[in-house]
Design a protein around this motif. Structure first.
Motif, PDB file in Angstrom:
ATOM      1  N   LEU A  30      22.081  92.453  33.109  1.00  0.00           N
ATOM      2  CA  LEU A  30      21.444  91.366  32.354  1.00  0.00           C
ATOM      3  C   LEU A  30      20.842  90.245  33.194  1.00  0.00           C
ATOM      4  O   LEU A  30      20.190  89.360  32.642  1.00  0.00           O
ATOM      5  CB  LEU A  30      22.491  90.724  31.424  1.00  0.00           C
ATOM      6  N   HIS A  31      21.021  90.269  34.508  1.00  0.00           N
ATOM      7  CA  HIS A  31      20.737  89.065  35.290  1.00  0.00           C
ATOM      8  C   HIS A  31      19.310  88.548  35.101  1.00  0.00           C
ATOM      9  O   HIS A  31      19.075  87.354  35.066  1.00  0.00           O
ATOM     10  CB  HIS A  31      21.038  89.296  36.781  1.00  0.00           C
ATOM     11  N   ASP A  32      18.359  89.452  34.940  1.00  0.00           N
ATOM     12  CA  ASP A  32      16.964  89.009  34.817  1.00  0.00           C
ATOM     13  C   ASP A  32      16.426  89.085  33.393  1.00  0.00           C
ATOM     14  O   ASP A  32      15.218  89.090  33.172  1.00  0.00           O
ATOM     15  CB  ASP A  32      16.076  89.862  35.739  1.00  0.00           C
ATOM     16  N   ILE A  33      17.345  89.154  32.420  1.00  0.00           N
ATOM     17  CA  ILE A  33      16.935  89.344  31.028  1.00  0.00           C
ATOM     18  C   ILE A  33      16.016  88.193  30.567  1.00  0.00           C
ATOM     19  O   ILE A  33      15.134  88.376  29.728  1.00  0.00           O
ATOM     20  CB  ILE A  33      18.197  89.485  30.137  1.00  0.00           C
ATOM     21  N   GLY A  34      16.198  87.009  31.154  1.00  0.00           N
ATOM     22  CA  GLY A  34      15.387  85.846  30.785  1.00  0.00           C
ATOM     23  C   GLY A  34      13.925  85.989  31.174  1.00  0.00           C
ATOM     24  O   GLY A  34      13.071  85.193  30.749  1.00  0.00           O
ATOM     25  N   LYS A  35      13.616  87.011  31.968  1.00  0.00           N
ATOM     26  CA  LYS A  35      12.211  87.214  32.347  1.00  0.00           C
ATOM     27  C   LYS A  35      11.360  87.676  31.178  1.00  0.00           C
ATOM     28  O   LYS A  35      10.136  87.783  31.302  1.00  0.00           O
ATOM     29  CB  LYS A  35      12.118  88.244  33.478  1.00  0.00           C
ATOM     30  N   ILE A  36      12.018  87.939  30.051  1.00  0.00           N
ATOM     31  CA  ILE A  36      11.272  88.366  28.869  1.00  0.00           C
ATOM     32  C   ILE A  36      10.236  87.308  28.473  1.00  0.00           C
ATOM     33  O   ILE A  36       9.208  87.618  27.886  1.00  0.00           O
ATOM     34  CB  ILE A  36      12.238  88.687  27.696  1.00  0.00           C
TER      35      ILE A  36
ATOM     36  N   LYS B  69      12.795  79.504  35.460  1.00  0.00           N
ATOM     37  CA  LYS B  69      13.532  79.243  34.217  1.00  0.00           C
ATOM     38  C   LYS B  69      14.323  80.474  33.762  1.00  0.00           C
ATOM     39  O   LYS B  69      15.130  80.397  32.852  1.00  0.00           O
ATOM     40  CB  LYS B  69      12.553  78.847  33.098  1.00  0.00           C
ATOM     41  N   HIS B  70      14.053  81.642  34.398  1.00  0.00           N
ATOM     42  CA  HIS B  70      14.624  82.858  33.808  1.00  0.00           C
ATOM     43  C   HIS B  70      16.154  82.915  33.775  1.00  0.00           C
ATOM     44  O   HIS B  70      16.710  83.455  32.823  1.00  0.00           O
ATOM     45  CB  HIS B  70      14.002  84.139  34.413  1.00  0.00           C
ATOM     46  N   PRO B  71      16.868  82.320  34.745  1.00  0.00           N
ATOM     47  CA  PRO B  71      18.330  82.373  34.609  1.00  0.00           C
ATOM     48  C   PRO B  71      18.827  81.594  33.381  1.00  0.00           C
ATOM     49  O   PRO B  71      19.718  82.052  32.671  1.00  0.00           O
ATOM     50  CB  PRO B  71      18.829  81.724  35.904  1.00  0.00           C
TER      51      PRO B  71
ATOM     52  N   ALA C 256      23.592  91.423  46.530  1.00  0.00           N
ATOM     53  CA  ALA C 256      23.145  92.755  46.111  1.00  0.00           C
ATOM     54  C   ALA C 256      21.680  92.713  45.656  1.00  0.00           C
ATOM     55  O   ALA C 256      20.882  93.597  45.990  1.00  0.00           O
ATOM     56  CB  ALA C 256      24.037  93.256  44.973  1.00  0.00           C
ATOM     57  N   ASP C 257      21.319  91.663  44.916  1.00  0.00           N
ATOM     58  CA  ASP C 257      19.958  91.529  44.379  1.00  0.00           C
ATOM     59  C   ASP C 257      18.952  91.348  45.517  1.00  0.00           C
ATOM     60  O   ASP C 257      17.891  91.982  45.548  1.00  0.00           O
ATOM     61  CB  ASP C 257      19.920  90.320  43.427  1.00  0.00           C
ATOM     62  N   ALA C 258      19.307  90.496  46.492  1.00  0.00           N
ATOM     63  CA  ALA C 258      18.394  90.248  47.615  1.00  0.00           C
ATOM     64  C   ALA C 258      18.205  91.522  48.430  1.00  0.00           C
ATOM     65  O   ALA C 258      17.084  91.875  48.809  1.00  0.00           O
ATOM     66  CB  ALA C 258      18.952  89.135  48.503  1.00  0.00           C
TER      67      ALA C 258
ATOM     68  N   HIS D  30      23.583  81.812  37.364  1.00  0.00           N
ATOM     69  CA  HIS D  30      23.645  81.316  38.747  1.00  0.00           C
ATOM     70  C   HIS D  30      23.276  82.345  39.816  1.00  0.00           C
ATOM     71  O   HIS D  30      23.569  82.132  40.984  1.00  0.00           O
ATOM     72  CB  HIS D  30      25.041  80.749  39.033  1.00  0.00           C
ATOM     73  N   HIS D  31      22.605  83.430  39.443  1.00  0.00           N
ATOM     74  CA  HIS D  31      22.358  84.451  40.464  1.00  0.00           C
ATOM     75  C   HIS D  31      21.299  84.039  41.487  1.00  0.00           C
ATOM     76  O   HIS D  31      21.111  84.719  42.480  1.00  0.00           O
ATOM     77  CB  HIS D  31      22.027  85.814  39.831  1.00  0.00           C
ATOM     78  N   HIS D  32      20.601  82.918  41.241  1.00  0.00           N
ATOM     79  CA  HIS D  32      19.650  82.422  42.245  1.00  0.00           C
ATOM     80  C   HIS D  32      20.120  81.159  42.954  1.00  0.00           C
ATOM     81  O   HIS D  32      19.343  80.487  43.621  1.00  0.00           O
ATOM     82  CB  HIS D  32      18.274  82.167  41.610  1.00  0.00           C
ATOM     83  N   GLU D  33      21.408  80.837  42.790  1.00  0.00           N
ATOM     84  CA  GLU D  33      21.948  79.715  43.567  1.00  0.00           C
ATOM     85  C   GLU D  33      22.115  80.184  45.009  1.00  0.00           C
ATOM     86  O   GLU D  33      22.208  81.388  45.279  1.00  0.00           O
ATOM     87  CB  GLU D  33      23.325  79.294  43.020  1.00  0.00           C
TER      88      GLU D  33
HETATM   89 FE   FE2 Z   1      16.499  86.787  38.916  1.00  0.00          FE
END
Ligand code: FE2
Length: 343
Positions: A200-206, A229-231, A282-284, A253-256
């Motif tokens: 779900l981490h990037d679900i806000g990209k919708i 804004k996506h997070p 992991a994402d990076a 917080h995955h982009h902190e």
């Molecule tokens: Fe992201």
């Protein structure tokens, strides 16, 4: 008995419905009394055929059935129930006369869930029924969780499809996150939260326009504002789903960054939820080793070097250390290499 009825029905809006099939009227009344006294709703039938007629209109949570009965016996009823749509999952308990071993054997070989020998004490009857209902609930919950996860994947895939990543990114990310979590000794519950976070981490990209997501040049300042804004959007999207609540900190917080220069909250160090710190690594790593519209994929070695350089700046040193162990054991390479065939 009254006390038991309270514990059983406290959290139920409606009483749990049981079907009792028994041709001996006295026995039927006795069963009915005990079960009703314990807070269950009881429907009854005097043979298998009558029971099947009832099952056309109603779905009990459990069936208790005698074996020898006129017209249609318990075995035939069991087989008929299992063939019915929705009947495969109804817990079924045989009631057998004590001392008839063949009844027990036959019931078990048919795959009945349990059997109770008559005469039966109130306690035996109630504990068998409750144990079976609980097993059935646990099974349903497990199936529900699996179905939930599948639908999450469908949703997340739909969002990822708009992005330049393939859905393999999400799967790989989940696998990297899992091995890092395992390396850190996280238990099953934490790993499950991590899995949801990865999905779900990037679900806000919708909410981000495709033109921005797929841009092959750098983003303008305004586009960055939108992207960042996506997070928060993602966290808002899952806020009202209790089952996903534990994944909110990971999504948010995955982009902190460890040094406090990330977003949205500019948290630093251990103020960042640990799952989000793990997901960031992991994402990076997966982002660097994937082709993006504006650049080619980096080699695994280069991406790994970047992660190590970022230790204590962008990334939690402890998570980077776990990454080093996973790298040395070859498990990271395994995920990278299998990504095209097994994902
Ligand atoms: Fe992201």
């Amino acid at each position: 008995m009254i006390e038991e009825s309270n514990t059983l029905t406290d959290h139920q809006e409606e009483p749990i419905k049981l079907l009792v099939v028994e041709d001996d009227p006295a026995m039927l009344i006795a069963f009915q009394d005990v079960l009703k006294g314990a807070g269950f709703e009881v429907i009854t039938a005097s043979n298998g055929e009558a029971a099947l007629e009832l099952l056309v209109h109603t779905q009990p949570a459990l069936i208790l059935s005698d074996i020898s009965m006129p017209i249609m016996d318990g075995y035939k009823l069991f087989e008929a129930v299992r063939r019915q749509p929705g009947g495969a999952t109804i817990p079924f308990i045989f009631l057998t006369a004590r001392g008839t071993r063949e009844d027990i054997f036959a019931g078990k070989s048919l795959g009945a869930d349990d059997y109770i020998t008559k005469p039966v004490t109130t306690q035996e009857l109630l504990s068998a029924v409750r144990a079976r209902l609980q097993r059935s609930n646990e099974l349903m919950l497990a199936q529900l969780k699996a179905a939930y996860k599948d639908s999450l994947f469908v949703l997340a895939n739909a969002i990822e499809a708009r992005d330049s990543y393939t859905h393999a990114h999400m799967k790989r990310l989940g696998l990297y996150a899992k091995v890092l979590g395992e390396q850190l000794g996280w238990d099953g519950a934490r790993l499950e939260v991590l899995e949801f976070g990865a999905i779900l981490h990037d679900i806000g990209k919708i909410y981000i326009p495709e033109s921005v997501l797929q841009k092959d040049s750098s983003l303008s300042d305004e586009e960055w504002v939108e992207m960042r804004k996506h997070p928060e959007v993602g966290a808002l999207m899952i806020r009202d789903v209790p089952y996903l609540a534990s994944a909110i900190p990971l999504v948010l917080h995955h982009h902190e960054r460890w040094d406090g220069t990330g977003y949205p909250a500019e948290l630093n160090g251990e103020n960042i939820p640990e799952g989000a710190r793990l997901l960031a690594v992991a994402d990076a790593f997966d982002a660097m080793t994937s082709d993006r519209p504006y650049r080619q994929a980096m080699s695994g070695d280069d991406a790994y070097a970047e992660i190590r350089t970022g230790s204590g700046k962008q990334f939690d040193p402890n998570i980077v250390q776990a990454m080093e162990k996973c790298w040395d054991s070859g498990v990271i390479h395994q995920i990278m290499n299998n990504s095209n065939t097994e994902l």
